[in-house]
Design a protein around this motif. Structure first.
Motif, PDB file in Angstrom:
ATOM      1  N   MET A   1      -1.962  -1.000  65.365  1.00  0.00           N
ATOM      2  CA  MET A   1      -1.146  -0.444  63.995  1.00  0.00           C
ATOM      3  C   MET A   1      -2.510   0.072  63.020  1.00  0.00           C
ATOM      4  O   MET A   1      -2.179   1.072  62.482  1.00  0.00           O
ATOM      5  CB  MET A   1      -0.405  -1.416  63.468  1.00  0.00           C
ATOM      6  N   PHE A   2      -3.271  -0.842  62.760  1.00  0.00           N
ATOM      7  CA  PHE A   2      -4.380  -0.383  61.993  1.00  0.00           C
ATOM      8  C   PHE A   2      -5.454   0.140  62.960  1.00  0.00           C
ATOM      9  O   PHE A   2      -5.890  -0.402  63.989  1.00  0.00           O
ATOM     10  CB  PHE A   2      -4.959  -1.691  61.229  1.00  0.00           C
ATOM     11  N   PRO A   3      -6.417   0.935  62.106  1.00  0.00           N
ATOM     12  CA  PRO A   3      -7.877   1.041  62.572  1.00  0.00           C
ATOM     13  C   PRO A   3      -8.627   0.023  63.084  1.00  0.00           C
ATOM     14  O   PRO A   3      -8.658  -1.037  62.417  1.00  0.00           O
ATOM     15  CB  PRO A   3      -8.467   2.154  61.947  1.00  0.00           C
ATOM     16  N   ASN A   4      -9.235   0.179  64.283  1.00  0.00           N
ATOM     17  CA  ASN A   4     -10.159  -0.760  64.812  1.00  0.00           C
ATOM     18  C   ASN A   4     -11.062  -1.876  63.937  1.00  0.00           C
ATOM     19  O   ASN A   4     -11.339  -3.025  63.890  1.00  0.00           O
ATOM     20  CB  ASN A   4     -11.149  -0.618  65.830  1.00  0.00           C
ATOM     21  N   ASP A   5     -11.844  -0.850  62.726  1.00  0.00           N
ATOM     22  CA  ASP A   5     -12.637  -1.270  61.842  1.00  0.00           C
ATOM     23  C   ASP A   5     -11.672  -2.219  60.856  1.00  0.00           C
ATOM     24  O   ASP A   5     -12.409  -3.369  60.310  1.00  0.00           O
ATOM     25  CB  ASP A   5     -13.358  -0.256  60.766  1.00  0.00           C
ATOM     26  N   ILE A   6     -10.625  -1.866  60.506  1.00  0.00           N
ATOM     27  CA  ILE A   6      -9.772  -2.784  59.383  1.00  0.00           C
ATOM     28  C   ILE A   6      -9.539  -3.970  60.277  1.00  0.00           C
ATOM     29  O   ILE A   6      -9.306  -5.080  59.759  1.00  0.00           O
ATOM     30  CB  ILE A   6      -8.593  -2.038  58.833  1.00  0.00           C
ATOM     31  N   GLN A   7      -9.020  -3.852  61.717  1.00  0.00           N
ATOM     32  CA  GLN A   7      -8.706  -5.118  62.340  1.00  0.00           C
ATOM     33  C   GLN A   7      -9.812  -6.119  62.403  1.00  0.00           C
ATOM     34  O   GLN A   7      -9.552  -7.294  62.247  1.00  0.00           O
ATOM     35  CB  GLN A   7      -8.252  -4.851  63.845  1.00  0.00           C
ATOM     36  N   ARG A   8     -10.918  -5.556  62.584  1.00  0.00           N
ATOM     37  CA  ARG A   8     -12.060  -6.273  62.910  1.00  0.00           C
ATOM     38  C   ARG A   8     -12.535  -7.010  61.430  1.00  0.00           C
ATOM     39  O   ARG A   8     -12.769  -8.395  61.408  1.00  0.00           O
ATOM     40  CB  ARG A   8     -13.220  -5.577  63.221  1.00  0.00           C
ATOM     41  N   LEU A   9     -12.361  -6.387  60.190  1.00  0.00           N
ATOM     42  CA  LEU A   9     -12.517  -6.861  59.049  1.00  0.00           C
ATOM     43  C   LEU A   9     -11.329  -7.801  58.514  1.00  0.00           C
ATOM     44  O   LEU A   9     -11.925  -8.970  58.050  1.00  0.00           O
ATOM     45  CB  LEU A   9     -12.622  -5.663  58.082  1.00  0.00           C
ATOM     46  N   ALA A  10     -10.312  -7.781  58.944  1.00  0.00           N
ATOM     47  CA  ALA A  10      -9.320  -8.490  58.593  1.00  0.00           C
ATOM     48  C   ALA A  10      -9.394 -10.134  59.464  1.00  0.00           C
ATOM     49  O   ALA A  10      -9.213 -11.155  58.720  1.00  0.00           O
ATOM     50  CB  ALA A  10      -7.810  -7.991  58.939  1.00  0.00           C
ATOM     51  N   ALA A  11      -9.846  -9.773  60.806  1.00  0.00           N
ATOM     52  CA  ALA A  11     -10.246 -10.975  61.636  1.00  0.00           C
ATOM     53  C   ALA A  11     -11.459 -11.889  60.920  1.00  0.00           C
ATOM     54  O   ALA A  11     -11.232 -12.886  60.891  1.00  0.00           O
ATOM     55  CB  ALA A  11     -10.524 -10.585  62.963  1.00  0.00           C
ATOM     56  N   SER A  12     -12.282 -11.057  60.583  1.00  0.00           N
ATOM     57  CA  SER A  12     -13.520 -11.833  59.741  1.00  0.00           C
ATOM     58  C   SER A  12     -12.979 -12.427  58.577  1.00  0.00           C
ATOM     59  O   SER A  12     -13.612 -13.624  58.336  1.00  0.00           O
ATOM     60  CB  SER A  12     -14.519 -10.808  59.552  1.00  0.00           C
ATOM     61  N   VAL A  13     -12.210 -11.917  57.700  1.00  0.00           N
ATOM     62  CA  VAL A  13     -11.533 -12.547  56.552  1.00  0.00           C
ATOM     63  C   VAL A  13     -11.014 -13.592  56.808  1.00  0.00           C
ATOM     64  O   VAL A  13     -11.050 -14.892  56.233  1.00  0.00           O
ATOM     65  CB  VAL A  13     -10.721 -11.747  55.537  1.00  0.00           C
ATOM     66  N   ILE A  14     -10.103 -13.793  57.914  1.00  0.00           N
ATOM     67  CA  ILE A  14      -9.290 -15.136  58.433  1.00  0.00           C
ATOM     68  C   ILE A  14     -10.341 -15.945  58.692  1.00  0.00           C
ATOM     69  O   ILE A  14      -9.888 -17.435  58.488  1.00  0.00           O
ATOM     70  CB  ILE A  14      -8.104 -14.469  59.334  1.00  0.00           C
ATOM     71  N   ALA A  15     -11.335 -15.748  59.757  1.00  0.00           N
ATOM     72  CA  ALA A  15     -12.017 -16.809  60.312  1.00  0.00           C
ATOM     73  C   ALA A  15     -12.906 -17.287  59.108  1.00  0.00           C
ATOM     74  O   ALA A  15     -13.163 -18.422  58.971  1.00  0.00           O
ATOM     75  CB  ALA A  15     -13.029 -16.120  61.292  1.00  0.00           C
ATOM     76  N   ALA A  16     -13.400 -16.580  58.273  1.00  0.00           N
ATOM     77  CA  ALA A  16     -14.240 -16.818  57.004  1.00  0.00           C
ATOM     78  C   ALA A  16     -13.358 -18.104  56.081  1.00  0.00           C
ATOM     79  O   ALA A  16     -13.893 -18.821  55.666  1.00  0.00           O
ATOM     80  CB  ALA A  16     -14.721 -15.845  56.361  1.00  0.00           C
ATOM     81  N   ALA A  17     -12.027 -17.429  55.781  1.00  0.00           N
ATOM     82  CA  ALA A  17     -11.405 -18.237  54.634  1.00  0.00           C
ATOM     83  C   ALA A  17     -11.178 -19.563  55.340  1.00  0.00           C
ATOM     84  O   ALA A  17     -10.822 -20.809  55.028  1.00  0.00           O
ATOM     85  CB  ALA A  17     -10.251 -17.541  54.320  1.00  0.00           C
ATOM     86  N   SER A  18     -10.615 -19.176  56.772  1.00  0.00           N
ATOM     87  CA  SER A  18     -10.257 -20.725  57.665  1.00  0.00           C
ATOM     88  C   SER A  18     -11.332 -21.697  57.448  1.00  0.00           C
ATOM     89  O   SER A  18     -11.206 -22.987  57.384  1.00  0.00           O
ATOM     90  CB  SER A  18      -9.729 -20.372  59.031  1.00  0.00           C
ATOM     91  N   ALA A  19     -12.649 -21.203  57.661  1.00  0.00           N
ATOM     92  CA  ALA A  19     -13.626 -22.048  57.933  1.00  0.00           C
ATOM     93  C   ALA A  19     -14.059 -22.658  56.521  1.00  0.00           C
ATOM     94  O   ALA A  19     -14.332 -23.876  56.560  1.00  0.00           O
ATOM     95  CB  ALA A  19     -15.160 -21.337  58.230  1.00  0.00           C
ATOM     96  N   ARG A  20     -13.561 -22.313  55.469  1.00  0.00           N
ATOM     97  CA  ARG A  20     -13.699 -22.880  54.182  1.00  0.00           C
ATOM     98  C   ARG A  20     -12.344 -23.785  53.759  1.00  0.00           C
ATOM     99  O   ARG A  20     -12.577 -24.371  53.024  1.00  0.00           O
ATOM    100  CB  ARG A  20     -13.860 -22.060  53.209  1.00  0.00           C
ATOM    101  N   GLY A  21     -11.505 -23.486  54.510  1.00  0.00           N
ATOM    102  CA  GLY A  21     -10.040 -24.177  54.100  1.00  0.00           C
ATOM    103  C   GLY A  21      -9.377 -23.462  52.962  1.00  0.00           C
ATOM    104  O   GLY A  21      -8.691 -24.011  52.347  1.00  0.00           O
ATOM    105  N   TRP A  22      -9.685 -22.304  52.815  1.00  0.00           N
ATOM    106  CA  TRP A  22      -8.937 -21.423  51.744  1.00  0.00           C
ATOM    107  C   TRP A  22      -7.769 -20.738  52.263  1.00  0.00           C
ATOM    108  O   TRP A  22      -7.605 -20.191  53.174  1.00  0.00           O
ATOM    109  CB  TRP A  22     -10.230 -20.465  51.189  1.00  0.00           C
ATOM    110  N   THR A  23      -6.961 -20.370  51.292  1.00  0.00           N
ATOM    111  CA  THR A  23      -5.818 -19.784  51.660  1.00  0.00           C
ATOM    112  C   THR A  23      -5.893 -18.364  50.445  1.00  0.00           C
ATOM    113  O   THR A  23      -6.560 -18.281  49.605  1.00  0.00           O
ATOM    114  CB  THR A  23      -4.516 -20.347  50.986  1.00  0.00           C
ATOM    115  N   VAL A  24      -4.959 -17.424  50.987  1.00  0.00           N
ATOM    116  CA  VAL A  24      -5.198 -16.181  50.471  1.00  0.00           C
ATOM    117  C   VAL A  24      -3.906 -15.597  49.744  1.00  0.00           C
ATOM    118  O   VAL A  24      -2.672 -15.819  50.463  1.00  0.00           O
ATOM    119  CB  VAL A  24      -5.766 -14.965  51.246  1.00  0.00           C
TER     120      VAL A  24
END
Length: 164
Positions: A1-24
């Motif tokens: 649905m989204f271009p590959n770069d957006i998919q990768r960026l979104a996955a990075s945000v999820i991983a980084a926020a999860s590692a900190r225990g943060w919600t968005v």
């Protein structure tokens, strides 16, 4: 649905926020929920994404996010003060660590000399404070303005996670 770069960026945000225990939370106008959509396309995003506010109208910005109507009248919906208020309002309403906001003119119409098509303001409310970003993408087409805006918003979230 989204271009590959957006998919990768979104996955990075999820991983980084999860590692900190943060919600968005997201507060979106011209992107109409695309940032929330990109984030929730990532498996495991339910541990990070709390909610998304699609506040396309000025009334929605005020009612859902607490953006003062007088602020919108004074500066216009597409402005730094409104982007900041949207991000702060989303973070407070959702009680999340992070919130990103987007308000802009995606086009093809609706622009002016003062606020041309392709002007987008972003806010990112974090535990450390509030960041603003302004982009002038130009009249590159509605879809491209919206996709570029998703990239910037995800980048702001990732930078906030990395800054900790």
């Amino acid at each position: 649905m989204f271009p590959n770069d957006i998919q990768r960026l979104a996955a990075s945000v999820i991983a980084a926020a999860s590692a900190r225990g943060w919600t968005v939370a997201t507060a979106e106008s011209c992107t109409g929920g695309l940032v929330a959509g990109a984030l929730t396309a990532v498996a495991g995003s339910s541990s990070v994404v709390d909610r998304g506010f699609v506040t396309y109208s000025n009334a929605a910005k005020s009612e859902m996010l607490g953006v003062p109507a007088a602020l919108i009248v004074r500066h216009g919906a597409v402005s730094e003060p409104v982007a900041r208020a949207m991000a702060t309002g989303a973070r407070e309403a959702a009680k999340t660590a992070l919130a990103v906001s987007i308000t802009g003119v995606a086009g093809p119409g609706g622009g002016s000399d003062e606020k041309p098509v392709g002007l987008v303001h972003f806010g990112c409310a974090t535990p450390q404070g509030l960041v603003h970003d302004k982009r002038l993408f130009g009249d590159i087409g509605r879809e491209e303005v919206r996709l570029e805006s998703v990239r910037v918003a995800l980048g702001l979230l990732l930078a906030a996670c990395e800054a900790g």
